[in-house]
Scaffold this motif. Sequence first.
Motif, PDB file in Angstrom:
ATOM      1  N   TRP A  70       0.877  -1.030   0.037  1.00  0.00           N
ATOM      2  CA  TRP A  70       0.014  -0.039  -0.160  1.00  0.00           C
ATOM      3  C   TRP A  70       0.853   1.145   0.109  1.00  0.00           C
ATOM      4  O   TRP A  70       0.576   2.250  -0.827  1.00  0.00           O
ATOM      5  N   ILE A  71       1.948   1.285   0.886  1.00  0.00           N
ATOM      6  CA  ILE A  71       2.639   2.580   1.126  1.00  0.00           C
ATOM      7  C   ILE A  71       3.570   2.766  -0.156  1.00  0.00           C
ATOM      8  O   ILE A  71       3.879   3.747  -0.576  1.00  0.00           O
ATOM      9  N   LEU A  72       4.117   1.689  -0.967  1.00  0.00           N
ATOM     10  CA  LEU A  72       4.800   1.801  -2.167  1.00  0.00           C
ATOM     11  C   LEU A  72       3.988   2.289  -3.120  1.00  0.00           C
ATOM     12  O   LEU A  72       4.373   3.163  -3.874  1.00  0.00           O
ATOM     13  N   TRP A  73       2.731   1.742  -3.580  1.00  0.00           N
ATOM     14  CA  TRP A  73       1.958   2.278  -4.283  1.00  0.00           C
ATOM     15  C   TRP A  73       1.577   3.945  -3.994  1.00  0.00           C
ATOM     16  O   TRP A  73       1.356   4.688  -4.966  1.00  0.00           O
ATOM     17  N   THR A  74       1.231   4.236  -2.855  1.00  0.00           N
ATOM     18  CA  THR A  74       0.921   5.693  -2.484  1.00  0.00           C
ATOM     19  C   THR A  74       2.313   6.477  -2.585  1.00  0.00           C
ATOM     20  O   THR A  74       2.044   7.560  -3.195  1.00  0.00           O
ATOM     21  N   SER A  75       3.549   5.839  -2.382  1.00  0.00           N
ATOM     22  CA  SER A  75       4.766   6.710  -2.657  1.00  0.00           C
ATOM     23  C   SER A  75       4.787   7.012  -4.187  1.00  0.00           C
ATOM     24  O   SER A  75       4.942   8.049  -4.587  1.00  0.00           O
ATOM     25  N   ARG A  76       4.396   6.009  -5.015  1.00  0.00           N
ATOM     26  CA  ARG A  76       4.571   6.139  -6.331  1.00  0.00           C
ATOM     27  C   ARG A  76       3.602   7.364  -6.994  1.00  0.00           C
ATOM     28  O   ARG A  76       3.937   8.097  -7.794  1.00  0.00           O
ATOM     29  N   ASN A  77       2.287   7.241  -6.563  1.00  0.00           N
ATOM     30  CA  ASN A  77       1.131   8.102  -6.684  1.00  0.00           C
ATOM     31  C   ASN A  77       1.623   9.654  -6.188  1.00  0.00           C
ATOM     32  O   ASN A  77       1.517  10.537  -7.261  1.00  0.00           O
ATOM     33  N   LYS A  78       2.272   9.733  -4.987  1.00  0.00           N
ATOM     34  CA  LYS A  78       2.751  11.127  -4.438  1.00  0.00           C
ATOM     35  C   LYS A  78       3.698  11.535  -5.526  1.00  0.00           C
ATOM     36  O   LYS A  78       3.745  12.800  -5.589  1.00  0.00           O
ATOM     37  N   PHE A  79       4.612  10.658  -6.194  1.00  0.00           N
ATOM     38  CA  PHE A  79       5.588  11.307  -6.823  1.00  0.00           C
ATOM     39  C   PHE A  79       5.088  11.700  -8.320  1.00  0.00           C
ATOM     40  O   PHE A  79       5.338  12.732  -8.684  1.00  0.00           O
ATOM     41  N   LEU A  80       4.054  10.748  -8.632  1.00  0.00           N
ATOM     42  CA  LEU A  80       3.494  11.376  -9.895  1.00  0.00           C
ATOM     43  C   LEU A  80       2.760  12.365  -9.934  1.00  0.00           C
ATOM     44  O   LEU A  80       2.856  13.308 -10.995  1.00  0.00           O
ATOM     45  N   ASP A  90      13.232   6.315   3.361  1.00  0.00           N
ATOM     46  CA  ASP A  90      11.825   7.009   3.583  1.00  0.00           C
ATOM     47  C   ASP A  90      10.825   6.084   3.677  1.00  0.00           C
ATOM     48  O   ASP A  90       9.835   6.114   4.713  1.00  0.00           O
ATOM     49  N   ILE A  91      10.767   5.437   2.789  1.00  0.00           N
ATOM     50  CA  ILE A  91       9.478   4.702   2.507  1.00  0.00           C
ATOM     51  C   ILE A  91       9.451   3.389   3.565  1.00  0.00           C
ATOM     52  O   ILE A  91       8.441   3.179   4.008  1.00  0.00           O
ATOM     53  N   SER A  92      10.449   2.867   3.649  1.00  0.00           N
ATOM     54  CA  SER A  92      10.554   1.660   4.828  1.00  0.00           C
ATOM     55  C   SER A  92      10.394   2.151   6.176  1.00  0.00           C
ATOM     56  O   SER A  92       9.840   1.608   7.031  1.00  0.00           O
ATOM     57  N   LYS A  93      10.949   3.383   6.427  1.00  0.00           N
ATOM     58  CA  LYS A  93      10.582   4.136   7.835  1.00  0.00           C
ATOM     59  C   LYS A  93       9.106   4.391   8.009  1.00  0.00           C
ATOM     60  O   LYS A  93       8.548   4.157   8.969  1.00  0.00           O
ATOM     61  N   GLN A  94       8.303   4.721   6.950  1.00  0.00           N
ATOM     62  CA  GLN A  94       7.007   5.007   6.894  1.00  0.00           C
ATOM     63  C   GLN A  94       6.106   3.642   7.277  1.00  0.00           C
ATOM     64  O   GLN A  94       5.293   3.655   8.139  1.00  0.00           O
ATOM     65  N   ILE A  95       6.664   2.794   6.336  1.00  0.00           N
ATOM     66  CA  ILE A  95       6.069   1.346   6.760  1.00  0.00           C
ATOM     67  C   ILE A  95       6.227   0.904   8.217  1.00  0.00           C
ATOM     68  O   ILE A  95       5.167   0.227   8.802  1.00  0.00           O
ATOM     69  N   LYS A  96       7.272   1.055   8.750  1.00  0.00           N
ATOM     70  CA  LYS A  96       7.672   0.622  10.193  1.00  0.00           C
ATOM     71  C   LYS A  96       6.666   1.406  11.038  1.00  0.00           C
ATOM     72  O   LYS A  96       6.188   0.873  12.032  1.00  0.00           O
ATOM     73  N   SER A  97       6.504   2.910  10.677  1.00  0.00           N
ATOM     74  CA  SER A  97       5.892   3.397  11.714  1.00  0.00           C
ATOM     75  C   SER A  97       4.511   3.246  11.793  1.00  0.00           C
ATOM     76  O   SER A  97       3.772   3.101  12.767  1.00  0.00           O
ATOM     77  N   TYR A  98       4.129   2.747  10.462  1.00  0.00           N
ATOM     78  CA  TYR A  98       2.508   2.340  10.169  1.00  0.00           C
ATOM     79  C   TYR A  98       2.185   1.012  10.735  1.00  0.00           C
ATOM     80  O   TYR A  98       1.178   0.891  11.655  1.00  0.00           O
ATOM     81  N   ILE A  99       3.270   0.034  10.891  1.00  0.00           N
ATOM     82  CA  ILE A  99       3.090  -1.091  11.520  1.00  0.00           C
ATOM     83  C   ILE A  99       2.911  -1.109  13.030  1.00  0.00           C
ATOM     84  O   ILE A  99       2.226  -1.614  13.892  1.00  0.00           O
ATOM     85  N   LEU A 100       3.848   0.013  13.507  1.00  0.00           N
ATOM     86  CA  LEU A 100       4.005   0.164  15.175  1.00  0.00           C
ATOM     87  C   LEU A 100       2.385   0.819  15.438  1.00  0.00           C
ATOM     88  O   LEU A 100       2.058   0.438  16.518  1.00  0.00           O
ATOM     89  N   GLU A 101       2.169   1.639  14.773  1.00  0.00           N
ATOM     90  CA  GLU A 101       0.901   2.418  15.133  1.00  0.00           C
ATOM     91  C   GLU A 101      -0.465   1.299  15.026  1.00  0.00           C
ATOM     92  O   GLU A 101      -1.233   1.482  15.991  1.00  0.00           O
TER      93      GLU A 101
END
Length: 287
Positions: A70-80, A90-101
């Motif tokens: 999900w976050i990989l695809w979101t990152s792609r769309n935010k760039f586009l 950046d992406i892996s950090k966001q994934i880790k934060s989301y998992i913890l949350e």
Amino acid sequence: MTEDRCLKCGQETEDSNHVFQRCPIAKEVCGQLNYSWVFNNINLDLWSWLTWVFREGTTEQCRGFCYGLWILWTSRNKFLYEGKISTSRDISKQIKSYILEMEGIRERELTLVTNTKTNQRLQRENTTIFFDAAFDSQHNRSAIGLVVKEQDGKIVAAKSILHENVASPFAAEAYAGYQATMLGIQLGYLNVDILGDSKIVTSKCQSENRDRSEIGAIISDIQGLKCFFQKIRFSFIPRTRNIEAHRIARETLKKGEELYLEGENSRALCEEQEPTCLGYSEQRERR
């Protein structure tokens, strides 16, 4: 044609197989999360590959894998669409934060389930929970405002929550809907109307269908909480009828301080705000 190339690496034509299986960025992200094993079978077509991952992985691994997709695809769309560049770190950090949350949310759910079964209120009529979110695009954070009203329109509770690493205003509104549902469980209500001024989010929350958008994981969590109520209904209202929740969210984002008040204190908080519209129940009676 160069315009068909992957937006991240520019090496191959961009399709679903490349974005999730072959792109160097996706491989770097999975390596940083100790998920490199998912690339052991990338010779499979996308559907077969996903089926294999879900069969081989543990429940926790599969959950983290879904967050990652999900976050990989979101990152792609935010760039586009927004020109925002995210590195693999950046992406892996966001994934880790989301998992913890999300894991923290699940722990709180277990506690709420235990408490709710022994402490549910007697309730004849529906209680209304209003929700709204304020979003800070510069820092990717949001604040949620919640206002609880009884059938007679009397405010009985008000709450605000801060969220970090929020992907979009769309996601912020979905988080707000989730927190409104959690608050209904925490307060022990059996019948609730949950009202927000995002027509798309309230529609998705009300639906029982699987949502495949960027907020699909949050909507799924909301749907999983509906079993704690005898009746729960999500409805859209205009911003002009959601002023109290909107102002609480806005002030919380501005001050960076969460709050939770019940009874007279919650009513006093809303009275301190600028003059507001009529409450939902009053408006409904006058229409």
